[in-house]
Design an enzyme around this catalytic site. Sequence first.
Site, PDB file in Angstrom:
ATOM      1  CD  GLU A 308      -2.807  -0.965   2.682  1.00 39.77           C
ATOM      2  OE1 GLU A 308      -3.932  -1.477   2.784  1.00 39.77           O
ATOM      3  OE2 GLU A 308      -2.251  -0.099   3.708  1.00 39.77           O
ATOM      4  CE  LYS A 310       5.763   4.758   6.420  1.00 36.93           C
ATOM      5  NZ  LYS A 310       5.314   6.257   7.029  1.00 36.93           N
ATOM      6  NE  ARG A 315      -2.352   3.928  12.433  1.00 42.51           N
ATOM      7  CZ  ARG A 315      -1.710   2.735  12.437  1.00 42.51           C
ATOM      8  NH1 ARG A 315      -0.291   2.939  12.776  1.00 42.51           N
ATOM      9  NH2 ARG A 315      -2.315   1.489  12.606  1.00 42.51           N
ATOM     10  NE  ARG A 349       2.204   6.784  17.229  1.00 43.72           N
ATOM     11  CZ  ARG A 349       3.262   6.278  16.695  1.00 43.72           C
ATOM     12  NH1 ARG A 349       3.426   6.418  15.389  1.00 43.72           N
ATOM     13  NH2 ARG A 349       3.861   5.303  17.320  1.00 43.72           N
ATOM     14  CD  GLU A 381      -0.762   8.543   8.196  1.00 44.25           C
ATOM     15  OE1 GLU A 381      -0.888   7.735   9.039  1.00 44.25           O
ATOM     16  OE2 GLU A 381       0.199   9.257   8.469  1.00 44.25           O
ATOM     17  CD  GLU A 480       6.711   8.872   5.455  1.00 47.21           C
ATOM     18  OE1 GLU A 480       7.833   9.248   6.115  1.00 47.21           O
ATOM     19  OE2 GLU A 480       5.931   8.328   5.981  1.00 47.21           O
ATOM     20  CE  LYS A 485      -0.804  -1.826   6.149  1.00 47.22           C
ATOM     21  NZ  LYS A 485      -2.156  -1.091   6.180  1.00 47.22           N
ATOM     22  NE  ARG A 499       7.961  -0.081  16.350  1.00 51.71           N
ATOM     23  CZ  ARG A 499       7.546   0.778  15.677  1.00 51.71           C
ATOM     24  NH1 ARG A 499       7.549   1.050  14.421  1.00 51.71           N
ATOM     25  NH2 ARG A 499       7.086   1.890  16.577  1.00 51.71           N
ATOM     26  CE  LYS A 505       8.491   1.907  10.596  1.00 52.86           C
ATOM     27  NZ  LYS A 505       7.961   2.968  11.326  1.00 52.86           N
TER      28      LYS A 505
END
Length: 678
Positions: A308, A310, A315, A349, A381, A480, A485, A499, A505
Amino acid sequence: QSTLKDAGENAYPDWKAGDPVPYAALCATFSKIEMTTKRLEISAHCSKFLRQVLRLTPNDLLPTVLLMVNKLAADFAGIELGIGESIIMKAIGETTGRSLQVIKTDQNEIGDLGLVAAKSRSNQPTMFKPKPLTVRGVHEGLLTIATIEGQGTQTKKVAGIKKLLSAADAHLAGKGSKGVDITKDKGGPSEAKFIVRTLEGKLRLGLADRSVLVALAHAMVSHEVDPSGKKVPSTEQLAKGERTLKSVYSELPSYEVIVPAMIEHGMEKLPEHCKLQAGVPLKPMLAKPTKSITEVLDRFEGKNFTCEYKYDGERAQIHFVAHDAEQDFKTAAPSAGKTERGISNIFSRNSEDLSKKYPDILAKLPTWVKEGTKSFVLDCETVGWDVDEKRVLPFQTLMTRKRKDVKVEDVKIKVCVFAFDLLFLNGEPLVNKSFRERRELLHESFQPVEGEFAFATYGDANDLDAIQVLLDESVKASCEGLMVKMLDGPESSYEPSKRSQNWLKVKKDYLSGVGDSLDLVVLGAYFGKGKRTSVYGAFTLACYNAATETYETICNIGTGFSDEMLASLHAQLSPHIIERPKPFYAHSQGNKDQPDVWFEPRFVWEVKTADLTLSPRYMAAMDTLGLGKGISLRFPRFIQQREDKKPDEATGARQVAEMYRKQESVSKNKGPSADDDF
Ligand code: ATP
C-alpha cells in the site's frame, strides 16, 4: 511464585475486609517496589497487593490499579496530571509552613520533589491526627485537581494538593523528625512522597502498564484458585491468565471497563464480555522498518502480501455509531460529536481525542459512510490536501493546523482521510479476520469522495521489479514509500499495540543508512556561538527507556536548523527550563558534557542519522546492550517536530539497541519486538 505464597497475609494490620483500601498500604507496596530493580520481584509485590485488594476490598480494585499505572482515567479521557514544579512547591510550603525559599533550596540539594515533600511533612509538628488517606480518596482528590479549569486554576490546584498533603502520613503525625528519614530507604513509604510523584506524572517505579497487567492477571488467577493463598496456581494457569488479560486489554484499553467485568465474570469469561467497542480507542498496530526490498521478499517469501502507499500525515482512528445503533457506543469520549447520522469520534495514535482538531472530517463523514454501515472503527491517515492541484500536501503543512477548538469555517488546510483498515463493523470486531476480508468489508462499507475520503492505493506486486515500480509511483504521488502487509491467514490479523513483522515499511530514503529515523526527546541545550548567542545552538536529545522510566541521552544535535527555527525553538523551550536535570534523566556526569540549560521532558523531534556508534558520553541503551557504553548517533540531523508523539512515545532504548544490532549484524533479532506495548 514462592513470593506469592504469602499473599494471604495482611501487610497492613488496620485494613479489615470491607474497609476502604488504605493509601498507606499502597505506598508500602510502592516502597518495596522502589527498593528492588528485579522485574520478577516488582511483579510479585504488585500482584500480592492486588490479591489483598481482591480479597478484602474488591470494590477498590479499579482506583488501586489506576494509581499503580499512574493514570486517573483511560487515555482518551484526556485527564492528565504532570503538574508543574512551582505549583507543587507552593502547596508543600503552604501545607507544612516552610518558606518557598527553603523548599527550593531543598529541591536543589535533593533533586526529587517527592523526597522534599516527605522531609517537609515529617519535620512538621502536628496538633491533631488527620483522618488517614484511602486509595479511593486519593484517586478522587487527584481527579479533582487534574480537571480544574477556568479562572483561578492555579490557586484551586494548590488548594487541592494541600488537602491531600495535609492528610498524608497521618500515622507519622506528631512524631517529628523521627518520622521519615529521607536518607534511608529512598524516603520509605511516605504518602507525601508518592502523592507528589503522582502529581508530577511520574512514579518512577518502573511500573509500566505491561507490568501491572501481568500482576493483575496473576492476582486474579491466584484469587480464583484460592482466595486464602494456601493453594497456588500452576505456571500454566498464570500464563494463560496473563495471555487473556493482555489480549483483552489490547482490544479494549480501558481499566474502567475491564476491572469490574473481571470481578463480575471471572478471568475465563472475560474475553466474552470485553471486546473492542466503538468509542474506546485501541492502540494501533505498527510496522517494522526494512532497509531494502529484498528484506521484504525474504520475510514474505511464499506468502500472499500486498503493497500500500504509505501516506505522510497523522494516524487517526475514527469511531462511529449511527443513531439507531447507539447502544453500541459504549464509552463516549468527552467530545464525541453528534451529527444527524450518529455519534462519532476521532483519536490519535496515542488515544488522544482529536475531535476538536478535525471537526471538518466529522462533519463530512455522513457523505462517505454508506447507508447500511451502522457502526465502525476505521484505521486511517489524515493527510493535508491541495484542493487546486488535487494532490496530497507534505506532513509539515498538516502540522500547521491548529490542534484544538478548530471551527469548520476557519479551516485553511483541508484534509483527506486515507483509510487502510477496518477494525469493527456493525457491532462486530474484525481484528481476527484476515486482512483480505477486512479490506473487502472496508471497500463495501464506504464510498470515496474526492479530496475528502479515499482508500489507500495498493498493488499486489510480488517481485522486486514490480515493488520498485510501485515504490516509485508512491513517491510521485507525494507518499513516503510503501507499507507491505500480509494478506491471508491468521498472520494477517490486526495486532493492536504491536510492532509487527506482518507489516513492513519501506521508505524511499531508507535505502541507504539506518533503516528509520528516530523520535527523540529534548532534554537540554547549549547557547549558540557567534551570531547565535541569544538562542540555543545545539540540543541534548534522549531516547526513552520504558523499563526504567528514564530518558537516556543519545546525542547532541546542531544540524538541520535555520536561524528562524532556532529563534522559535528558543521561545518554545525557554518556559520549560528546570534548575537541574530530573532524577530520571540518565546522562553523562562529565563536566564538559553538561548542557547549559535543562528542560522538562516535553518535546519530541524526529532526527535522521548516518549511523549508530558506541560512546562513553551517552547513555542510550547502555543497560539494554550491557556493553558498558551507550549508543549515540553520528551526524544527527533535525527533520521535524513530532507534535503527535508524547515524550514517553519517543524511540525506545530497546529499539535503539535493535537498530544498533541490526546495523552491526551482531545478531539477528527474532525475539519479541522492541517496542510492543504488551
Ligand atoms: P511508527 O508509527 O512506526 O512508530 P512513525 O510514527 O515515525 O513510526 P512511520 O515510520 O513513518 O511512522 O510509519 C508508520 C505510520 O505510517 C503509521 O503509524 C501510519 O500513521 C502511517 N501510514 C501511512 N500509510 C499507511 C498505510 N497504508 N498503512 C498503515 N500505516 C500507514
